[in-house]
Design a protein around this motif. Structure first.
Motif, PDB file in Angstrom:
ATOM      1  N   LEU B 182       0.825  -1.213   0.000  1.00 45.39           N
ATOM      2  CA  LEU B 182       0.000   0.000   0.000  1.00 45.39           C
ATOM      3  C   LEU B 182       0.861   1.266   0.000  1.00 45.39           C
ATOM      4  CD1 LEU B 182      -2.719  -1.202   2.533  1.00 45.39           C
ATOM      5  CD2 LEU B 182      -3.110  -0.732   0.112  1.00 45.39           C
ATOM      6  N   THR B 183       1.871   1.291   0.855  1.00 46.14           N
ATOM      7  CA  THR B 183       2.668   2.521   0.946  1.00 46.14           C
ATOM      8  C   THR B 183       3.614   2.661  -0.257  1.00 46.14           C
ATOM      9  OG1 THR B 183       4.143   1.342   2.436  1.00 46.14           O
ATOM     10  CG2 THR B 183       2.580   2.836   3.449  1.00 46.14           C
ATOM     11  N   SER B 184       4.223   1.565  -0.672  1.00 49.08           N
ATOM     12  CA  SER B 184       5.173   1.677  -1.794  1.00 49.08           C
ATOM     13  C   SER B 184       4.464   2.039  -3.097  1.00 49.08           C
ATOM     14  CB  SER B 184       5.964   0.373  -1.957  1.00 49.08           C
ATOM     15  OG  SER B 184       5.090  -0.712  -2.224  1.00 49.08           O
ATOM     16  N   SER B 185       3.205   1.612  -3.236  1.00 43.11           N
ATOM     17  CA  SER B 185       2.483   1.922  -4.483  1.00 43.11           C
ATOM     18  C   SER B 185       2.350   3.429  -4.681  1.00 43.11           C
ATOM     19  CB  SER B 185       1.094   1.277  -4.481  1.00 43.11           C
ATOM     20  OG  SER B 185       0.207   1.965  -3.615  1.00 43.11           O
ATOM     21  N   MET B 186       2.225   4.148  -3.557  1.00 41.31           N
ATOM     22  CA  MET B 186       2.001   5.597  -3.665  1.00 41.31           C
ATOM     23  C   MET B 186       3.248   6.350  -4.144  1.00 41.31           C
ATOM     24  SD  MET B 186      -1.154   6.367  -2.882  1.00 41.31           S
ATOM     25  CE  MET B 186      -1.569   7.783  -1.842  1.00 41.31           C
ATOM     26  N   ILE B 187       4.418   5.685  -4.056  1.00 41.81           N
ATOM     27  CA  ILE B 187       5.637   6.353  -4.540  1.00 41.81           C
ATOM     28  C   ILE B 187       6.246   5.585  -5.718  1.00 41.81           C
ATOM     29  CG2 ILE B 187       6.166   7.618  -2.415  1.00 41.81           C
ATOM     30  CD1 ILE B 187       8.140   5.281  -1.725  1.00 41.81           C
ATOM     31  N   ASN B 188       5.377   4.873  -6.462  1.00 48.36           N
ATOM     32  CA  ASN B 188       5.784   4.214  -7.721  1.00 48.36           C
ATOM     33  C   ASN B 188       6.796   3.081  -7.530  1.00 48.36           C
ATOM     34  OD1 ASN B 188       4.305   6.410  -8.619  1.00 48.36           O
ATOM     35  ND2 ASN B 188       5.761   7.028 -10.194  1.00 48.36           N
ATOM     36  N   LYS B 189       6.900   2.534  -6.300  1.00 43.03           N
ATOM     37  CA  LYS B 189       7.948   1.539  -6.053  1.00 43.03           C
ATOM     38  C   LYS B 189       7.371   0.145  -5.808  1.00 43.03           C
ATOM     39  CE  LYS B 189      11.368   4.717  -5.076  1.00 43.03           C
ATOM     40  NZ  LYS B 189      12.097   5.301  -6.209  1.00 43.03           N
ATOM     41  N   ALA B 190       8.216  -0.873  -6.030  1.00 38.29           N
ATOM     42  CA  ALA B 190       7.870  -2.234  -5.666  1.00 38.29           C
ATOM     43  C   ALA B 190       7.873  -2.342  -4.143  1.00 38.29           C
ATOM     44  CB  ALA B 190       8.869  -3.204  -6.271  1.00 38.29           C
ATOM     45  N   PRO B 191       7.110  -3.239  -3.534  1.00 34.76           N
ATOM     46  CA  PRO B 191       6.277  -4.247  -4.205  1.00 34.76           C
ATOM     47  C   PRO B 191       4.921  -3.733  -4.679  1.00 34.76           C
ATOM     48  CG  PRO B 191       6.115  -4.523  -1.835  1.00 34.76           C
ATOM     49  CD  PRO B 191       7.095  -3.410  -2.066  1.00 34.76           C
ATOM     50  N   GLY B 192       4.496  -2.522  -4.253  1.00 34.98           N
ATOM     51  CA  GLY B 192       3.173  -2.018  -4.641  1.00 34.98           C
ATOM     52  C   GLY B 192       3.032  -1.849  -6.146  1.00 34.98           C
ATOM     53  N   CYS B 193       4.024  -1.185  -6.740  1.00 30.07           N
ATOM     54  CA  CYS B 193       4.107  -1.097  -8.205  1.00 30.07           C
ATOM     55  C   CYS B 193       5.230  -2.033  -8.637  1.00 30.07           C
ATOM     56  CB  CYS B 193       4.421   0.336  -8.655  1.00 30.07           C
ATOM     57  SG  CYS B 193       3.152   1.530  -8.214  1.00 30.07           S
ATOM     58  N   PRO B 194       4.911  -3.275  -8.927  1.00 31.71           N
ATOM     59  CA  PRO B 194       5.954  -4.290  -9.135  1.00 31.71           C
ATOM     60  C   PRO B 194       6.673  -4.097 -10.463  1.00 31.71           C
ATOM     61  CG  PRO B 194       3.801  -5.201  -9.648  1.00 31.71           C
ATOM     62  CD  PRO B 194       3.562  -3.796  -9.167  1.00 31.71           C
ATOM     63  N   GLN B 195       7.853  -4.725 -10.555  1.00 32.82           N
ATOM     64  CA  GLN B 195       8.632  -4.606 -11.802  1.00 32.82           C
ATOM     65  C   GLN B 195       8.272  -5.694 -12.792  1.00 32.82           C
ATOM     66  OE1 GLN B 195      12.802  -4.145 -11.639  1.00 32.82           O
ATOM     67  NE2 GLN B 195      12.722  -2.222 -10.532  1.00 32.82           N
ATOM     68  N   VAL B 196       6.999  -6.023 -12.887  1.00 33.15           N
ATOM     69  CA  VAL B 196       6.622  -7.011 -13.908  1.00 33.15           C
ATOM     70  C   VAL B 196       6.719  -6.357 -15.285  1.00 33.15           C
ATOM     71  CG1 VAL B 196       5.099  -8.317 -12.385  1.00 33.15           C
ATOM     72  CG2 VAL B 196       4.152  -6.425 -13.743  1.00 33.15           C
ATOM     73  N   SER B 197       6.770  -7.178 -16.311  1.00 35.70           N
ATOM     74  CA  SER B 197       6.923  -6.633 -17.660  1.00 35.70           C
ATOM     75  C   SER B 197       5.876  -7.213 -18.608  1.00 35.70           C
ATOM     76  CB  SER B 197       8.329  -6.932 -18.182  1.00 35.70           C
ATOM     77  OG  SER B 197       8.540  -8.331 -18.247  1.00 35.70           O
ATOM     78  N   ILE B 198       5.736  -6.557 -19.743  1.00 33.99           N
ATOM     79  CA  ILE B 198       4.814  -6.991 -20.790  1.00 33.99           C
ATOM     80  C   ILE B 198       5.650  -7.299 -22.040  1.00 33.99           C
ATOM     81  CG2 ILE B 198       2.903  -6.275 -22.306  1.00 33.99           C
ATOM     82  CD1 ILE B 198       2.016  -6.537 -19.362  1.00 33.99           C
ATOM     83  N   MET B 199       5.480  -8.490 -22.605  1.00 33.36           N
ATOM     84  CA  MET B 199       6.224  -8.814 -23.816  1.00 33.36           C
ATOM     85  C   MET B 199       5.452  -8.348 -25.052  1.00 33.36           C
ATOM     86  SD  MET B 199       7.735 -12.444 -25.277  1.00 33.36           S
ATOM     87  CE  MET B 199       8.294 -13.021 -23.683  1.00 33.36           C
ATOM     88  N   SER B 200       6.177  -7.692 -25.960  1.00 32.22           N
ATOM     89  CA  SER B 200       5.567  -7.284 -27.227  1.00 32.22           C
ATOM     90  C   SER B 200       6.499  -7.699 -28.356  1.00 32.22           C
ATOM     91  CB  SER B 200       5.320  -5.779 -27.226  1.00 32.22           C
ATOM     92  OG  SER B 200       6.531  -5.091 -26.991  1.00 32.22           O
ATOM     93  N   PHE B 201       6.183  -7.313 -29.587  1.00 33.38           N
ATOM     94  CA  PHE B 201       6.914  -7.845 -30.739  1.00 33.38           C
ATOM     95  C   PHE B 201       7.548  -6.749 -31.596  1.00 33.38           C
ATOM     96  CE2 PHE B 201       4.187 -11.246 -29.429  1.00 33.38           C
ATOM     97  CZ  PHE B 201       4.988 -12.367 -29.591  1.00 33.38           C
ATOM     98  N   GLU B 202       8.682  -7.072 -32.162  1.00 27.77           N
ATOM     99  CA  GLU B 202       9.292  -6.176 -33.155  1.00 27.77           C
ATOM    100  C   GLU B 202       8.272  -5.896 -34.247  1.00 27.77           C
ATOM    101  OE1 GLU B 202      12.727  -8.335 -34.520  1.00 27.77           O
ATOM    102  OE2 GLU B 202      13.609  -8.386 -32.516  1.00 27.77           O
ATOM    103  N   GLY B 203       8.124  -4.646 -34.604  1.00 33.13           N
ATOM    104  CA  GLY B 203       7.176  -4.293 -35.674  1.00 33.13           C
ATOM    105  C   GLY B 203       5.749  -4.087 -35.201  1.00 33.13           C
ATOM    106  N   ALA B 204       5.502  -4.294 -33.889  1.00 31.10           N
ATOM    107  CA  ALA B 204       4.130  -4.184 -33.372  1.00 31.10           C
ATOM    108  C   ALA B 204       3.680  -2.732 -33.259  1.00 31.10           C
ATOM    109  CB  ALA B 204       4.058  -4.840 -31.991  1.00 31.10           C
ATOM    110  N   PHE B 205       2.384  -2.538 -33.312  1.00 30.26           N
ATOM    111  CA  PHE B 205       1.807  -1.225 -33.003  1.00 30.26           C
ATOM    112  C   PHE B 205       0.606  -1.434 -32.087  1.00 30.26           C
ATOM    113  CE2 PHE B 205      -0.898   2.414 -33.229  1.00 30.26           C
ATOM    114  CZ  PHE B 205      -0.025   3.482 -33.286  1.00 30.26           C
ATOM    115  N   HIS B 206       0.649  -0.814 -30.900  1.00 31.80           N
ATOM    116  CA  HIS B 206      -0.466  -0.955 -29.949  1.00 31.80           C
ATOM    117  C   HIS B 206      -0.969   0.391 -29.420  1.00 31.80           C
ATOM    118  CE1 HIS B 206       0.070  -5.267 -30.014  1.00 31.80           C
ATOM    119  NE2 HIS B 206       1.365  -5.112 -29.788  1.00 31.80           N
TER     120      HIS B 206
END
Lengths: 487, 487
Positions: B182-206
């Protein structure tokens, strides 16, 4: 009950007959009429339907858009409530205003309503005229470029992009993109995608898409589990009220925040993540109606400029007259115009104004399929003409004074319950001792016929439409007195 | 010249008279009529006006929405062009379709057009019905949750947020948020705002907002100078055409991409930035009309699931029938439904469908002021009813076959000029030897009365409306033959 139905039917009929714009007030009932507690049985039944496919936990009541009129929201149980929350601050002229009805009834507008062009490649003559005759006349002084968008989040996201592009263009000093920039940008790396940062404030709200959300710090539930940029977060003043009794402390509070802002510029520069821009609300709205003094904003602008960063004023919630000036930042007498001003909500669409330097020189940098919508700008045009013809910004200033004075009176009588009364125009707020008291209080107010909104942890916010008049303010104040007395 | 004006006026009149939905085709001219080269003098004059306040470098011509009809775009110089670009793939039923006109002419709809509610707090009965009777009937099988949004970018951004929330909820295993979260989320830090990632593709447009832009890799100009998340970027297949002559090489290409995808899952896990979700277009559209085989997508789904991530199919450009199926991913015979499917463009609004697990349990996590718009859903409803009544998905499949075969014929005759013909439905494309040849070719096609679009570096894309019929395909093919012959 029959009389109310008849009244509603009459409204329905009148509402469809073209008539003098401000006649919407003459169609209003004389006050709220409650038939059930909120939510009523039909609202509950519909919400239950909605729950099958949606998260409906935020639903307050189910709205009857046919019967709502002017400042009065009618729910599907037939409860007629004076609405001072205004669809989360997004209603400029209340419900079923004839000026907006006319937009959809005028056959001349049909092809603009039906055909949504990709304005970036195929602008229309009407859109070009709308830029010139609808949007530019309300441009903040010195901001001669306007970019229509669709909502508050994408207005802020694109305004931040314009600032990042401006910042990098300045650094590049007229040189073309390097091969390294071109190739690294495609894989999300510096120097093409640089590690510049955006400074925002504790308690701020700027939207919920990934960039805007990284600048939002009002409530954990908005941010939990979403990855975020590591950008600097500065304190925003937390004043003591009444202001005139706490001048010295509040000035010290400004100083504390400004000192930390300067520190953060240096910290992030030495972390190789220099601050390209600062985003700030003129009044922190969703976060709890926190105000900054003109002196704070003047100094913030000076520090931002001295550090080579751009200043984005987020007027999504405050813009279009609610504070008694068209743009809320006009209260601050800034030595020079802000660099970028974002808008949405009462505009029923979005966009931003910017100084000419903040317009990218190359195409496709600020771009998307639609780039706004001419149909929405027809609504903006009708809204702005009504605001002007009926002097609604001045109306909001005057009504706001009555509302604020009334709230201060109630606060003196119920000083444990109603605290820290503050506001500009009808953009007013007060605090209550804790969240559960606040939620109970606004529940009782709703059942008494006043639809209010909350913000922050313990705050009640007023966000009525611009047609909110003296008599509406008195109804709200009377009901508040009644509810507070019995509370 | 007079005859054309008369024709345009006649159209204008007819277009406003309620009539059989597909009569829009009967109002069309028999073919293009060109009066000037593109852009004509009036387009240039208006663009010059626009340049005073806007970056107008992407403008192709200024559109006359009053005179455009069906598949024909008319510009303000009176040039009548057969439009196979469809406002960047966003026109479902062409211009001035009677079914869409009726939406705005029906007095029953007026209050829904005039009043834009904050649906998250005040849904309307009409909206609840629209969810149930308009949106859910087209839900991808197994995706029983739909969240309306406003545009492609915010649909993808919110779909990605839903995936991040689902991923973290799974990790949390039913436990409540910790104080640290709860507290870390308010300052953009993990674990509240975790360092998970999203995979995308070369040439993609989203899309182009900060989160969507971090998944976009089609052209540097979209990304330069904008900070980005360090998220994994996988190769997307680049096939050799014709497919049947290159089966072995293309299968090997699938294998290369899939191997790298698996590697990236492991790399980002060991970097403590595990992949929560994968975002992919069924056909990479803006990036250059790159297709992946059903086998590639089947295997991608399997790998994604095995790694505990969510699969988001971005159908913003491909959805609503253009590929000869309602959703393009239906071509892939996936062993199970994708987790989330985003839509926009031809819907004239946006949103996403998701499996029930991807609906957050708490309110305000996927939320904004408007949460979509009932007025837009009236248009979606009229569009879907027309698509069904006129069998337009099947029409697109059949017309697409004629278009594709015709393009292959031209490619055989002009094999140096027209290469790598490919497509599904009318979602067709071909490559040209280089960008300047391509740009010159589509300039000549436009002057011959065919408005085409480009994508990628050397590609021409077809994105006609769903009412594009055999005779339109033949006109395009004839003009292409003429232009190619003289080129």
């Amino acid at each position: 009950m029959k009389a109310t139905r008849l009244f509603a039917l009459r409204n329905l009929f009148h509402a469809r007959t073209p008539c003098r714009a401000n006649s919407v007030l003459s169609q209003e009932p004389s006050g709220p009429t409650m038939k059930t507690t909120i939510p009523g049985p039909r609202s509950q039944q519909f919400t239950h339907e909605l729950e099958k496919t949606q998260n409906a936990l935020s639903t307050i009541f189910v709205l009857d858009v046919d019967k709502s009129v002017g400042n009065y929201a009618v729910d599907i149980d037939g409860n007629v409530m004076l609405d001072v929350y205004g669809q989360i601050a997004s209603l400029p002229l209340g419900y079923n205003h004839p000026a907006i009805q006319k937009v959809f009834q005028d056959p001349k507008n049909l092809s603009q309503l039906v055909n949504r062009p990709a304005l970036g490649v195929h602008p229309t003559p009407q859109f070009i005229k709308q830029i010139d005759q609808t949007l530019l006349p309300i441009a903040p002084k010195g901001l001669e470029y306007v970019q229509p968008m669709m909502c508050g989040s994408c207005s802020n996201e694109n305004a931040l992009k314009a600032i990042c592009i401006w910042y990098a263009t300045k650094q590049r000093g007229g040189k073309p993109f390097t091969d390294e920039e071109l190739t690294s940008s495609m894989i999300n790396k510096a120097p093409g995608c640089p590690q510049v940062s955006i400074m925002s404030f504790e308690g701020a709200f700027h939207g919920r898409t990934f960039g805007a959300l990284s600048c939002t710090h009002s409530k954990p539930i908005h941010k939990l589990d979403i990855p975020s940029f590591d950008w600097p977060i500065a304190p925003f003043p937390r004043y003591k009220y009444p202001l005139q009794e706490h001048e010295r402390e509040n000035k010290k509070e400004d100083g504390r925040c400004l000192a930390r802002i300067e520190e953060l510029f240096h910290e992030y520069k030495s972390k190789n993540s220099p601050v390209a821009g600062v985003i700030v609300e003129p009044i922190q709205s969703e976060g709890g109606d926190y105000h900054g003094s003109p002196a704070f904003f003047q100094r913030l602008q000076k520090i931002t400029k001295a550090n080579g960063a751009g200043l984005l004023i987020d007027e999504v919630q405050t813009g279009l007259g609610a504070t008694g000036k068209f743009w809320a930042y006009e209260h601050f007498n800034l030595p020079e115009p802000p660099d970028v001003v974002a808008f949405s909500k009462k505009f029923q669409t979005g966009g931003y104004f910017a100084k000419a330097d903040f317009q990218p020189k190359q195409p496709y940098r600020i771009f998307n399929t639609w780039m706004g919508e001419p149909a929405k700008l027809l609504v903006v045009d009708a809204t702005l003409k009504t605001v002007k013809a009926e002097n609604l910004v001045e109306n909001t200033r005057k009504t706001g004074d009555i509302l604020l004075k009334g709230l201060e009176d109630i606060s003196r009588k119920h000083s444990k319950l109603i605290q820290n009364v503050r506001g500009r125009g009808t953009f007013c707020a007060f605090d209550m001792p804790d969240a559960s008291t606040r939620d109970k209080f606004i529940g009782q107010m709703r059942n008494a016929g006043i639809q209010m909104g909350t913000c922050g942890d313990v705050t009640v916010r007023f966000r009525p439409a611009l047609i909110f008049a003296d008599r509406h303010a008195h109804i709200v104040l009377d009901k508040m007195n009644e509810v507070a007395k019995k509370f």
